[in-house]
Design a protein around this motif. Structure first.
Motif, PDB file in Angstrom:
ATOM      1  N   ILE A 110     -12.257  34.322  41.283  1.00  0.00           N
ATOM      2  CA  ILE A 110     -11.538  34.768  42.415  1.00  0.00           C
ATOM      3  C   ILE A 110     -10.099  34.471  42.088  1.00  0.00           C
ATOM      4  CG2 ILE A 110     -11.318  34.340  44.740  1.00  0.00           C
ATOM      5  CD1 ILE A 110     -14.165  33.678  44.783  1.00  0.00           C
ATOM      6  N   ILE A 111      -9.785  33.539  41.626  1.00  0.00           N
ATOM      7  CA  ILE A 111      -8.328  32.749  41.306  1.00  0.00           C
ATOM      8  C   ILE A 111      -7.976  34.127  39.977  1.00  0.00           C
ATOM      9  CG2 ILE A 111      -6.762  31.237  40.397  1.00  0.00           C
ATOM     10  CD1 ILE A 111      -8.938  29.343  41.677  1.00  0.00           C
ATOM     11  N   ALA A 112      -8.771  34.009  39.126  1.00  0.00           N
ATOM     12  CA  ALA A 112      -8.046  35.189  37.982  1.00  0.00           C
ATOM     13  C   ALA A 112      -7.997  36.621  38.763  1.00  0.00           C
ATOM     14  CB  ALA A 112      -9.237  35.151  37.043  1.00  0.00           C
ATOM     15  N   TYR A 113      -8.732  36.976  39.679  1.00  0.00           N
ATOM     16  CA  TYR A 113      -8.325  38.174  40.336  1.00  0.00           C
ATOM     17  C   TYR A 113      -7.071  38.236  40.774  1.00  0.00           C
ATOM     18  CZ  TYR A 113      -7.723  41.360  44.282  1.00  0.00           C
ATOM     19  OH  TYR A 113      -7.036  42.300  44.990  1.00  0.00           O
ATOM     20  N   PHE A 114      -6.711  37.266  41.560  1.00  0.00           N
ATOM     21  CA  PHE A 114      -5.200  37.109  42.134  1.00  0.00           C
ATOM     22  C   PHE A 114      -4.030  37.083  40.833  1.00  0.00           C
ATOM     23  CE2 PHE A 114      -7.495  35.773  45.911  1.00  0.00           C
ATOM     24  CZ  PHE A 114      -6.964  36.690  46.789  1.00  0.00           C
ATOM     25  N   ILE A 115      -4.290  36.234  39.750  1.00  0.00           N
ATOM     26  CA  ILE A 115      -3.521  36.420  38.702  1.00  0.00           C
ATOM     27  C   ILE A 115      -3.275  37.756  38.082  1.00  0.00           C
ATOM     28  CG2 ILE A 115      -3.168  35.527  36.434  1.00  0.00           C
ATOM     29  CD1 ILE A 115      -4.579  32.780  37.234  1.00  0.00           C
ATOM     30  N   SER A 116      -4.483  38.567  37.782  1.00  0.00           N
ATOM     31  CA  SER A 116      -4.577  39.726  37.233  1.00  0.00           C
ATOM     32  C   SER A 116      -3.800  40.821  38.273  1.00  0.00           C
ATOM     33  CB  SER A 116      -5.832  40.175  37.042  1.00  0.00           C
ATOM     34  OG  SER A 116      -5.984  41.371  36.495  1.00  0.00           O
ATOM     35  N   HIS A 117      -4.223  40.710  39.617  1.00  0.00           N
ATOM     36  CA  HIS A 117      -3.663  41.647  40.436  1.00  0.00           C
ATOM     37  C   HIS A 117      -2.186  41.512  40.564  1.00  0.00           C
ATOM     38  CE1 HIS A 117      -4.289  44.960  43.581  1.00  0.00           C
ATOM     39  NE2 HIS A 117      -3.570  44.037  44.236  1.00  0.00           N
ATOM     40  N   THR A 118      -1.688  40.288  40.568  1.00  0.00           N
ATOM     41  CA  THR A 118      -0.327  40.127  40.846  1.00  0.00           C
ATOM     42  C   THR A 118       0.545  40.437  39.537  1.00  0.00           C
ATOM     43  OG1 THR A 118      -0.643  38.114  42.322  1.00  0.00           O
ATOM     44  CG2 THR A 118       1.307  38.234  41.290  1.00  0.00           C
ATOM     45  N   GLY A 119      -0.044  40.219  38.603  1.00  0.00           N
ATOM     46  CA  GLY A 119       0.406  40.477  37.099  1.00  0.00           C
ATOM     47  C   GLY A 119       0.713  42.048  37.159  1.00  0.00           C
ATOM     48  N   TYR A 120      -0.368  42.729  37.111  1.00  0.00           N
ATOM     49  CA  TYR A 120      -0.324  44.117  37.011  1.00  0.00           C
ATOM     50  C   TYR A 120       0.404  44.934  38.174  1.00  0.00           C
ATOM     51  CZ  TYR A 120      -3.367  44.138  32.975  1.00  0.00           C
ATOM     52  OH  TYR A 120      -3.773  44.069  31.642  1.00  0.00           O
ATOM     53  N   PHE A 121       0.613  44.285  39.381  1.00  0.00           N
ATOM     54  CA  PHE A 121       1.319  44.772  40.243  1.00  0.00           C
ATOM     55  C   PHE A 121       2.673  44.833  39.789  1.00  0.00           C
ATOM     56  CE2 PHE A 121       4.002  44.264  44.321  1.00  0.00           C
ATOM     57  CZ  PHE A 121       3.589  45.464  44.698  1.00  0.00           C
ATOM     58  N   LEU A 122       2.986  43.429  39.428  1.00  0.00           N
ATOM     59  CA  LEU A 122       4.679  43.569  39.132  1.00  0.00           C
ATOM     60  C   LEU A 122       4.904  44.447  37.880  1.00  0.00           C
ATOM     61  CD1 LEU A 122       4.892  39.479  39.345  1.00  0.00           C
ATOM     62  CD2 LEU A 122       6.010  41.098  40.795  1.00  0.00           C
ATOM     63  N   ALA A 123       4.067  44.414  37.004  1.00  0.00           N
ATOM     64  CA  ALA A 123       4.076  45.357  35.836  1.00  0.00           C
ATOM     65  C   ALA A 123       4.235  46.814  36.375  1.00  0.00           C
ATOM     66  CB  ALA A 123       3.409  45.296  34.731  1.00  0.00           C
ATOM     67  N   GLU A 124       3.507  47.190  37.191  1.00  0.00           N
ATOM     68  CA  GLU A 124       3.564  48.589  37.715  1.00  0.00           C
ATOM     69  C   GLU A 124       4.571  48.919  38.498  1.00  0.00           C
ATOM     70  OE1 GLU A 124       0.118  51.662  39.318  1.00  0.00           O
ATOM     71  OE2 GLU A 124      -0.371  49.627  39.293  1.00  0.00           O
ATOM     72  N   SER A 125       5.139  47.758  39.356  1.00  0.00           N
ATOM     73  CA  SER A 125       6.348  47.942  40.001  1.00  0.00           C
ATOM     74  C   SER A 125       7.511  48.301  39.178  1.00  0.00           C
ATOM     75  CB  SER A 125       6.633  46.714  40.933  1.00  0.00           C
ATOM     76  OG  SER A 125       5.567  46.531  41.850  1.00  0.00           O
ATOM     77  N   LEU A 126       7.593  47.520  38.222  1.00  0.00           N
ATOM     78  CA  LEU A 126       8.606  47.761  37.165  1.00  0.00           C
ATOM     79  C   LEU A 126       8.571  49.325  36.403  1.00  0.00           C
ATOM     80  CD1 LEU A 126       9.014  44.225  35.496  1.00  0.00           C
ATOM     81  CD2 LEU A 126      10.642  45.186  36.963  1.00  0.00           C
ATOM     82  N   MET A 127       7.531  49.622  36.243  1.00  0.00           N
ATOM     83  CA  MET A 127       7.411  50.885  35.372  1.00  0.00           C
ATOM     84  C   MET A 127       7.310  51.880  36.398  1.00  0.00           C
ATOM     85  SD  MET A 127       4.085  49.404  32.828  1.00  0.00           S
ATOM     86  CE  MET A 127       3.764  51.089  32.223  1.00  0.00           C
ATOM     87  N   PHE A 128       6.932  51.985  37.428  1.00  0.00           N
ATOM     88  CA  PHE A 128       6.805  53.091  38.270  1.00  0.00           C
ATOM     89  C   PHE A 128       7.334  53.054  39.808  1.00  0.00           C
ATOM     90  CE2 PHE A 128       3.091  52.985  35.753  1.00  0.00           C
ATOM     91  CZ  PHE A 128       3.118  54.140  34.998  1.00  0.00           C
ATOM     92  N   GLY A 129       7.840  51.990  40.117  1.00  0.00           N
ATOM     93  CA  GLY A 129       8.301  51.767  41.544  1.00  0.00           C
ATOM     94  C   GLY A 129       7.386  50.929  42.287  1.00  0.00           C
ATOM     95  N   TRP A 130       7.761  50.468  43.339  1.00  0.00           N
ATOM     96  CA  TRP A 130       7.040  49.490  44.528  1.00  0.00           C
ATOM     97  C   TRP A 130       6.198  50.264  44.955  1.00  0.00           C
ATOM     98  CZ3 TRP A 130       5.982  49.111  49.448  1.00  0.00           C
ATOM     99  CH2 TRP A 130       5.354  47.755  49.760  1.00  0.00           C
ATOM    100  N   GLU A 131       6.329  51.340  45.534  1.00  0.00           N
ATOM    101  CA  GLU A 131       5.428  52.366  46.237  1.00  0.00           C
ATOM    102  C   GLU A 131       4.257  52.941  45.714  1.00  0.00           C
ATOM    103  OE1 GLU A 131       8.845  53.135  46.168  1.00  0.00           O
ATOM    104  OE2 GLU A 131       9.728  52.373  47.716  1.00  0.00           O
ATOM    105  N   THR A 132       4.581  53.110  44.309  1.00  0.00           N
ATOM    106  CA  THR A 132       3.309  53.718  43.657  1.00  0.00           C
ATOM    107  C   THR A 132       2.440  52.564  43.155  1.00  0.00           C
ATOM    108  OG1 THR A 132       4.944  55.445  42.475  1.00  0.00           O
ATOM    109  CG2 THR A 132       2.967  54.773  41.392  1.00  0.00           C
ATOM    110  N   ALA A 133       3.185  51.370  42.981  1.00  0.00           N
ATOM    111  CA  ALA A 133       2.215  50.250  42.534  1.00  0.00           C
ATOM    112  C   ALA A 133       1.579  49.766  43.562  1.00  0.00           C
ATOM    113  CB  ALA A 133       3.331  49.151  42.082  1.00  0.00           C
ATOM    114  N   PHE A 134       1.966  49.760  44.763  1.00  0.00           N
ATOM    115  CA  PHE A 134       1.224  49.142  46.077  1.00  0.00           C
ATOM    116  C   PHE A 134      -0.028  50.271  46.303  1.00  0.00           C
ATOM    117  CE2 PHE A 134       0.259  49.055  50.721  1.00  0.00           C
ATOM    118  CZ  PHE A 134       0.358  48.013  50.893  1.00  0.00           C
TER     119      PHE A 134
END
Length: 170
Positions: A110-134
Motif C-alpha cells: 500500500i505504501i509502495a503504491y503511493f511511492i509509485s503513483h507519486t513518482g510517476y505522477f511527477l514524471a508524467e507532469s514533467l513530460m506531458f503537463g499536470w492536467e494530462t498527468a492527473f
C-alpha cells in the motif's frame, strides 16, 4: 547445507531478480494502457518479493535494473523515472524474519503504491503537463499497484508454505 558466501550469493540472487522483473514487466502480463506509453504488469510484485528476501541495497538494484531494462525495451521515455521509482519501492518492505509475509510486508504494498503513483505522477507532469498527468494516472496506477499487490501476496503465501526464504539463505 553450508552457508554460502553472502556477498556473492546476494549478487547472484539480485541478478536473477533483475531478470525476472524485466521479463514480468516487459512481457508477461504486459498490458498497455493510455496514450502516454504506460502499461500494467506484474514486475512490481517481484520487486516486492526481492525486497523481502534481499538486503535493501541489493533489492533496490534488482528493482532499478529490472524495471529500467524493461522500460528500455518497451517505453524508453520512462527509463530514468522508472530506475529511481523502482529502487524506492523496496523501502517499505523488510527482509527481517523467517517468512516473506509478516505484518509489515502485508502493509508495504500500500505504501509502495503511493511511492509509485507519486513518482510517476511527477514524471508524467514533467513530460506531458499536470492536467494530462492527473487524468491519465489515476486509474492506471491503482490497477497496476493492486494487481502487483495481489500477485505478491499470492506468491509470498505460496513460497512461505515451502519455506523458500530459508532455502535461499541470504
Amino acid at each position: 547445507m553450508k552457508k554460502r558466501d553472502s556477498k556473492l550469493n546476494n549478487i547472484a540472487i539480485t541478478g536473477i531478480f533483475a531478470a525476472l522483473i524485466t521479463i514480468f514487466t516487459a512481457y508477461i502480463g504486459h498490458i498497455p494502457v493510455g496514450v502516454n506509453g504506460g502499461y500494467i504488469h506484474f514486475g512490481d510484485g517481484l520487486i516486492y518479493l526481492a525486497a523481502t528476501i534481499l538486503p535493501m541495497p541489493y533489492a533496490m538494484a534488482a528493482g532499478a535494473i529490472g524495471g529500467g531494462i524493461a522500460d528500455l525495451l518497451t517505453a524508453p521515455a520512462w527509463t530514468f523515472a522508472t530506475i529511481v521509482i523502482k529502487a524506492l519501492l523496496v523501502l517499505p518492505f523488510t527482509n527481517k524474519g523467517p517468512t516473506i509475509l509478516n505484518r509489515r510486508n502485508y502493509l508495504a504494498p500500500i505504501i509502495a503504491y503511493f511511492i509509485s503513483h507519486t513518482g510517476y505522477f511527477l514524471a508524467e507532469s514533467l513530460m506531458f503537463g499536470w492536467e494530462t498527468a492527473f487524468l491519465s494516472s489515476l486509474a492506471g496506477g491503482l490497477v497496476q499497484s493492486g494487481g502487483s499487490m495481489i500477485f505478491f501476496l499470492m506468491l509470498g503465501q505460496t513460497l512461505d508454505r515451502i519455506n523458500f526464504k530459508a532455502k535461499v539463505e541470504v
